[in-house]
Write a protein that holds these residues in place. Structure first.
Motif, PDB file in Angstrom:
ATOM      1  N   THR A 198      38.835  41.472  35.743  1.00 48.18           N
ATOM      2  CA  THR A 198      37.389  41.266  35.807  1.00 48.18           C
ATOM      3  C   THR A 198      36.928  40.729  34.453  1.00 48.18           C
ATOM      4  N   GLU A 214      34.734  32.410  38.912  1.00 52.66           N
ATOM      5  CA  GLU A 214      34.389  32.420  40.346  1.00 52.66           C
ATOM      6  C   GLU A 214      33.085  31.661  40.602  1.00 52.66           C
ATOM      7  N   GLY A 233      44.683  39.593  37.966  1.00 51.67           N
ATOM      8  CA  GLY A 233      44.400  38.722  39.107  1.00 51.67           C
ATOM      9  C   GLY A 233      44.461  37.236  38.801  1.00 51.67           C
TER      10      GLY A 233
HETATM   11  N1  LIG Z   1      44.436  32.863  42.571  1.00 55.13           N
HETATM   12  C1  LIG Z   1      43.479  33.304  41.754  1.00 55.13           C
HETATM   13  N2  LIG Z   1      42.889  32.476  40.887  1.00 55.13           N
HETATM   14  C2  LIG Z   1      41.937  32.902  40.046  1.00 55.13           C
HETATM   15  N3  LIG Z   1      41.489  34.169  40.020  1.00 55.13           N
HETATM   16  C3  LIG Z   1      42.030  35.054  40.867  1.00 55.13           C
HETATM   17  C4  LIG Z   1      43.064  34.688  41.762  1.00 55.13           C
HETATM   18  N4  LIG Z   1      43.428  35.794  42.457  1.00 55.13           N
HETATM   19  C5  LIG Z   1      42.639  36.813  42.012  1.00 55.13           C
HETATM   20  N5  LIG Z   1      41.797  36.364  41.058  1.00 55.13           N
HETATM   21  C6  LIG Z   1      40.755  37.107  40.339  1.00 55.13           C
HETATM   22  O1  LIG Z   1      41.275  38.308  39.807  1.00 55.13           O
HETATM   23  C7  LIG Z   1      40.216  39.277  39.682  1.00 55.13           C
HETATM   24  C8  LIG Z   1      40.773  40.677  39.877  1.00 55.13           C
HETATM   25  O2  LIG Z   1      41.833  40.865  38.996  1.00 55.13           O
HETATM   26  P1  LIG Z   1      42.386  42.346  38.635  1.00 55.13           P
HETATM   27  O3  LIG Z   1      43.439  42.165  37.618  1.00 55.13           O
HETATM   28  O4  LIG Z   1      42.711  43.059  39.911  1.00 55.13           O
HETATM   29  O5  LIG Z   1      41.067  42.925  37.955  1.00 55.13           O
HETATM   30  P2  LIG Z   1      40.590  44.436  37.580  1.00 55.13           P
HETATM   31  O6  LIG Z   1      41.826  45.224  37.240  1.00 55.13           O
HETATM   32  O7  LIG Z   1      39.672  44.206  36.423  1.00 55.13           O
HETATM   33  O8  LIG Z   1      39.879  44.952  38.806  1.00 55.13           O
HETATM   34  C9  LIG Z   1      39.164  38.895  40.709  1.00 55.13           C
HETATM   35  O9  LIG Z   1      37.918  38.735  40.064  1.00 55.13           O
HETATM   36  C10 LIG Z   1      39.671  37.559  41.291  1.00 55.13           C
HETATM   37  O10 LIG Z   1      38.680  36.547  41.285  1.00 55.13           O
END
Ligand SMILES: Nc1ncnc2c1ncn2[C@@H]1O[C@H](COP(=O)(O)OP(=O)(O)O)[C@@H](O)[C@H]1O
Ligand SMILES: O=C(CO)[C@@H](O)[C@H](O)COP(=O)(O)O
Length: 566
Positions: A306, A349, A465
C-alpha cells in the motif's frame, strides 16, 4: 528436529497474517484474517477509522485480538500441529501504541483457555480502546514543539534516527496526554503494536523491541537508552512526569534473538502448543522485512505494498531529516535505513484507472495491461528529440517524503530550466512512465547517500503486491541501476517470512564463544536457497540510461521543492 516448526506473524494495517516454516526454511502453512472482511462488526475501512476533520487515523485494539482468535482457529482448521512449534516471532505495523490499564498484567496472567482472548481482555485491560495509526497526521503541534525544544530536525534525527514525524509514537503519546488526560493518567503501561502482540503470547507485558523502539522519536540510538529530555517534554515537563512515562514504557530488550519466555499456558491448553515453545521479540514490519533476505552491503529492498518503503542494512549510522535510521532487529552494529512513502500503490492505481478509462485494457484478465504498455512505449523521461524531459509528482494523499500536501504536478525540463508543463504532456498516457520514474527518482535522490559514493546499489530486491508488475520492475531497474539487477522475492509476505526466520535463528543459533551467538546473517546465508526464493526480474544497470536519470536528479529535486512549497 527436522519436523520442528517456527511461526512468523504479521499484525499489519489491514490484516493479520502468519507463515509457518520448518528448520529448512520451507514454508508449510500461510493463513490470514482481513479486518474489514472477517471482523465486520468493527466497521473499519482498510483496517482503520479516520476522522478527516482532525486528520486522525486509529484502529480498535479489541479488533486485533478478535482477529488473532480467528487466525488461531484458522490455523487449527488447516491442520497445523501446534505441538511442533518451537519458536514464534512476528512483526507489527510500526509506530502504533497500545495503552494498558492497571488490570492488564493480572488479566494477561490469568487467561481462561475455555474462552477466546478478546472478551477476556477487552475492554478491561486497556485504558484507551484505540491505537493511533501510522497514517495519522494529527500531531503537527506536538512535532513542532518537540523539534523546537530539542534544537531542530537535524538534532532530533541524530539522536532518535528520524526528525519528528506525525506518526511517530512520542508525538502520538503526547497527543493522547493532551486529548485524553484521564485515559493517559489511567495508563499503567504503553506497548508498541509489536510488543503488544508479544505480550498476548507471553501472558505478560513484553519489553519493547530494539529496532521498533526507534520509530518513537524517544530512543537515543547511539547511546542505547531513552532520551530523558525528550521523554520529559512528551510527559509534561516535570521530573515525576518523566519518571512516570519511563515506567509506562518499561524496558527495551537489546537482543533481537532473546527468548523472552515460553508461550503462555492458555495456548498450550486451548490449542495444544508445546510447553517448550519460545517467544522471541516481535519487531516492526519494516525491520522484519529486511530479515527475509540475506542482504549484502549495497543491497536495497523496495517494498511495493500500500505504501512504498525502501530499506537498506548498513554498518554506518548516518542520519538525515529526509530518511529514517533504526537499530537493526537482530545484529548489533548494523542499522536499517528507511524511506517511507504514503503514495505507493494508490497513486499508481489512480493513473492506471485514468488510462483504462481512455484506453481499455486489451487483456481483460490484466487491469495493468494498458498502463504497462503506455509506460514501456516511451523513452526515459519521455524525452523528445529536442531534449525536453518530463518530470511529474503524483501525490493523491499528503506525502511524508517530501512533506507535501496532496496534488499532481507536471513539469518540462530542458536540462537548464524547469517549468510547469502546458500542453506538451499527453495526459494520462504519458503519466504511466512518469509516475514510475518519479517514485524511483525520489528514492534515488534520498537513498544515494546511504549507499556507495556513486549511489548505485548492488541488487534491488522487490517485494509486495507491486513487484508482480513487469513494467514497475523494469523502470525500477533503469532508474536505480543496480549492478547485479532486480530480484523479486517469490513469497508474498516478506515481513511474516522474515519473522519466522528470526524465530528459527533465536531458537537454533549456535554459541560461537562465551556470550556471543552466530549472527543472523551467517545463519540465514548458510540455509537460504536463492534459486527457490527469488527470481531475476530485470537486468538493472543499463549504460547511459542510469546516467540520464542521474543528470535529471537536480531538476527532480527542484520539482519536488516546487510542489512542497505550492
Ligand atoms: N500486477 C500488479 N501491478 C501493480 N500493482 C499491483 C499488482 N498486483 C497487486 N498490486 C498492488 O499491490 C497492492 C497490495 O500489495 P500488498 O503487498 O499486499 O500490500 P499491503 O501489505 O500493504 O496490504 C495493491 O494496492 C495492488 O494495487
Ligand atoms: O509507517 C510505516 C513505516 O514507518 C509503515 O510502513 C507501517 O509500518 C505500515 O505497516 P503495514 O500495515 O503496511 O504493514
Amino acid at each position: 528436529m527436522s519436523d520442528d516448526l517456527f511461526l512468523g506473524f504479521d499484525l499489519s494495517t489491514q490484516q493479520i497474517k502468519v507463515i509457518a516454516i520448518n528448520s529448512k526454511l520451507e514454508p508449510v502453512l500461510q493463513a490470514y484474517v482481513e479486518f474489514d472482511v472477517d471482523t465486520p462488526e468493527y466497521k473499519t475501512h482498510k483496517g482503520v477509522y479516520t476522522n478527516t476533520e482532525l486528520n486522525e487515523v486509529f484502529a480498535p485494539v479489541a479488533m486485533w485480538i478478535k482477529a488473532f482468535d480467528i487466525l488461531l482457529g484458522k490455523m487449527q482448521a488447516a491442520g497445523l500441529n501446534f505441538a511442533k512449534v518451537r519458536g514464534i516471532s512476528g512483526a507489527g505495523q510500526q509506530h502504533g501504541s497500545v495503552f494498558w490499564s492497571a488490570q492488564a498484567e493480572r488479566l494477561l496472567a490469568s487467561l481462561n483457555p475455555d474462552m477466546p482472548l478478546e472478551p477476556q481482555l477487552s475492554p478491561k485491560a486497556f485504558s484507551h480502546d484505540m491505537s493511533p495509526n501510522w497514517q495519522d497526521h494529527s500531531t503537527a503541534e506536538e512535532c513542532d514543539y518537540l523539534e523546537q525544544k530539542v534544537g531542530g530536525a537535524e538534532i532530533l534525527a541524530q539522536i532518535t534516527g528520524s526528525k519528528t514525524h506525525h506518526r511517530f509514537t512520542g508525538p502520538q503519546i503526547m497527543r493522547v496526554r493532551h486529548r485524553h488526560p484521564s485515559r493517559y493518567q489511567d495508563t499503567a503501561r504503553i506497548s508498541l503494536v509489536s510488543s503488544f502482540f508479544a505480550s498476548l503470547l507471553l501472558g505478560a507485558i513484553a519489553p519493547l523491541d530494539v529496532s521498533d523502539v526507534c520509530g518513537m522519536n524517544l530512543w537515543d540510538i547511539p547511546n542505547e537508552k531513552f532520551d530523558e529530555e525528550i521523554i520529559q517534554l512528551v510527559a509534561g515537563g516535570a521530573e515525576d512526569e518523566k519518571n512516570d512515562l519511563l515506567h509506562k514504557l518499561g524496558k527495551v530488550e537489546p537482543d533481537g534473538g532473546k527468548i523472552l519466555g515460553l508461550i503462555n499456558d492458555y495456548y498450550i491448553k486451548r490449542y495444544g502448543f508445546s510447553k517448550d515453545c519460545a517467544i522471541t521479540p516481535i519487531t516492526g514490519d519494516n525491520p522484519a522485512t529486511i530479515l527475509a533476505l540475506p542482504l549484502r552491503p549495497l543491497d536495497v529492498i523496495v517494498s511495493l505494498g500500500t505504501s512504498t518503503t525502501l530499506l537498506v542494512s548498513t554498518p554506518v549510522y548516518k542520519t538525515s531529516p529526509s530518511y529514517h535510521m533504526f537499530s537493526h532487529p537482530t545484529s548489533k552494529g548494523l542499522y536499517m535505513g528507511m524511506l517511507c512513502y504514503c503514495n505507493g500503490s494508490l497513486a499508481r492505481e489512480k493513473v492506471r484507472d485514468e488510462i483504462n478509462a481512455v484506453k481499455p485494457s486489451s487483456d481483460a484478465s490484466d487491469v495493468w495491461a494498458s498502463f504497462n504498455e503506455a509506460a514501456l512505449s516511451l523513452p526515459p523521461l519521455g524525452a523528445t528529440a529536442e531534449g525536453q524531459k518530463k518530470l511529474g509528482i503524483y501525490f493523491p494523499l499528503p506525502e511524508i517524503v517530501p512533506d507535501c500536501k496532496a496534488g499532481t504536478w507536471r513539469f518540462i525540463s530542458d536540462g537548464i530550466a524547469l517549468r510547469e508543463a502546458r500542453n506538451e504532456w499527453n495526459v494520462p498516457l504519458a503519466d504511466a512512465r512518469a509516475i514510475l520514474e518519479s517514485q524511483n527518482l525520489s528514492m534515488r535522490l534520498r537513498a544515494g547517500p546511504l549507499l556507495s559514493s556513486t549511489g548505485q546499489p548492488r541488487r534491488v530486491y522487490v517485494v509486495g503486491g507491486g513487484s508482480r508488475n513487469p513494467a514497475i520492475c523494469q523502470v525500477t531497474g533503469e532508474v536505480l541501476g543496480p549492478t547485479e539487477g532486480v530480484y523479486r522475492l517469490e513469497l508474498s509476505n516478506a515481513c511474516a517470512l522474515g519473522s519466522a526466520y528470526k524465530a528459527l535463528w533465536a531458537v537454533q543459533r549456535k554459541v560461537i564463544r562465551e556470550g556471543a551467538y552466530e549472527s543472523f546473517e551467517d545463519f540465514l546465508s548458510e540455509r537460504w536457497d536463492e534459486k527457490t526464493m527469488i527470481n531475476n526480474v530485470d537486468e538493472g544497470y543499463r549504460r547511459g540510461v542510469w546516467e540520464k536519470y542521474g543528470a535529471a536528479l537536480a531538476a527532480f529535486d527542484e520539482a519536488e521543492k516546487f510542489a512542497a512549497n505550492s
